[in-house]
Design an enzyme around this catalytic site. Sequence first.
Site, PDB file in Angstrom:
ATOM      1  N   ARG A 121      -0.124   8.076  22.340  1.00 45.64           N
ATOM      2  CA  ARG A 121      -0.169   8.816  20.883  1.00 45.64           C
ATOM      3  C   ARG A 121       0.814   9.931  20.718  1.00 45.64           C
ATOM      4  NH1 ARG A 121      -3.480  13.488  20.261  1.00 45.64           N
ATOM      5  NH2 ARG A 121      -4.502  13.158  22.267  1.00 45.64           N
ATOM      6  N   TYR A 126      -3.127   6.593  -7.783  1.00 41.70           N
ATOM      7  CA  TYR A 126      -4.089   5.886  -7.093  1.00 41.70           C
ATOM      8  C   TYR A 126      -5.387   6.520  -6.771  1.00 41.70           C
ATOM      9  CZ  TYR A 126      -5.805   4.002  -2.707  1.00 41.70           C
ATOM     10  OH  TYR A 126      -6.722   3.613  -1.449  1.00 41.70           O
ATOM     11  N   ASP A 180       4.992   9.238  -4.263  1.00 41.43           N
ATOM     12  CA  ASP A 180       4.306   8.050  -3.520  1.00 41.43           C
ATOM     13  C   ASP A 180       5.340   7.127  -4.028  1.00 41.43           C
ATOM     14  OD1 ASP A 180       3.043   5.764  -2.956  1.00 41.43           O
ATOM     15  OD2 ASP A 180       1.006   6.710  -3.084  1.00 41.43           O
TER      16      ASP A 180
END
Length: 400
Positions: free
Chosen positions: A65, A117, A189
């Site tokens: 991780r 979005y 984005d």
Amino acid sequence: MNQIPLTLGEKIGFKKQPRGFSTRAIHAGQDPNQWKSHAVIPPIVTSTTFAQDGPNEHSGYQYSRYKNATRNSLEQCLAALDNAKYAVAFSAGVSTLTAILTTFESGDGVITSRGFYAGNFKILDAFSKLGVKVKYIDFTDSKNLKQALDDSTKMVWLESPMNPSMTVLDIQLLSEIVHKNSKAFLVVDNTFLTPYFQRPLELGADVVAYSISKFIGGHSDIIGGSISTNNKEFYDKISAYQIMIGVVNSPFDSYLINRSLKTLSVRMEKHFENSYAVAKFLESHEKIEKVNHPALESHKEFEVAKKQSYGHSGIFTFFIKNGTLEQSKTFLKALKVVICGESLGGVETLASYPWLMTHGYLKDEEKIKAGVTPNLIRISIGLEDVRDLIDDIENALKSI
């Protein structure tokens, strides 16, 4: 040396793509000499833990991780494609916004738009309950941004082109306004264009975000997201939260994305060629009211798109003339080659109906404000024979 043929984007007047993108996509972060085996393709390192010579005496890898060799290779490549110093890969596109907001404190402000979005609205609404102040504005008038900025503004989040209206925002202009009038950072984005067709850091953005699930992944078989930046302080904070929250790519997904990056440039050029041909066909069709494709001269922000981008991808929208909800549904059900489905950016052509799908949970008046109407179709053109796509769409239009 023979002259290299112009790309479609260059023929239309978009920016000329500098050399080297495809080379970086294939080689960045993937030097075979970093592995003892000298594997040309980065190995899929599935181990969650790594042997240490003693307590905290390790090779740089402790727990997957925290750091994973396959993911590290991917992040190096993603950074190189945006000409960035750093990149952080996430388990989903929405994790990018979530990770950034997790670093905020109560009272910090975000400026964004309801025209972006729709999935981001839920995330922002959740954080607003924790004290994050969210302002929704219309970015097409830059004065609105200047007026909205204040001392609490920590982030401005943009999309260009916008989803699903395909409105193109002037990233350089908006970044200049943000940096001149605030201490906020600007995030773009860039999912629709990928770093192949647009590199917002070159235009003044501080951070670039992606849903890797779309064109970057390109095969409708990966969920992922990423952030690229040159800001070391921002990178350190976000990568720490990436580890803390655990929103990391699996080794296998990292491998798949690395694989996809190797063909990104050729795929994006084909997406563009096909979408441009389909858009030109639709623009001349008697049953189509309007086509929103940034490479068409009829697009309102055509000049802005050419100024800041290297071309366009496979995504665009169109409006059925005098179309109703039932006519739109009839059209989508009549398609045979084109698939009606969520998402975008795969090798297969996907058509979606924002009114009932991506924006379906919004109230009708909220949909209208976001530019979503009952006659709007969003289509992501894939890599099929474009003649088959045009024939399929033409036949489906005959049904309404």
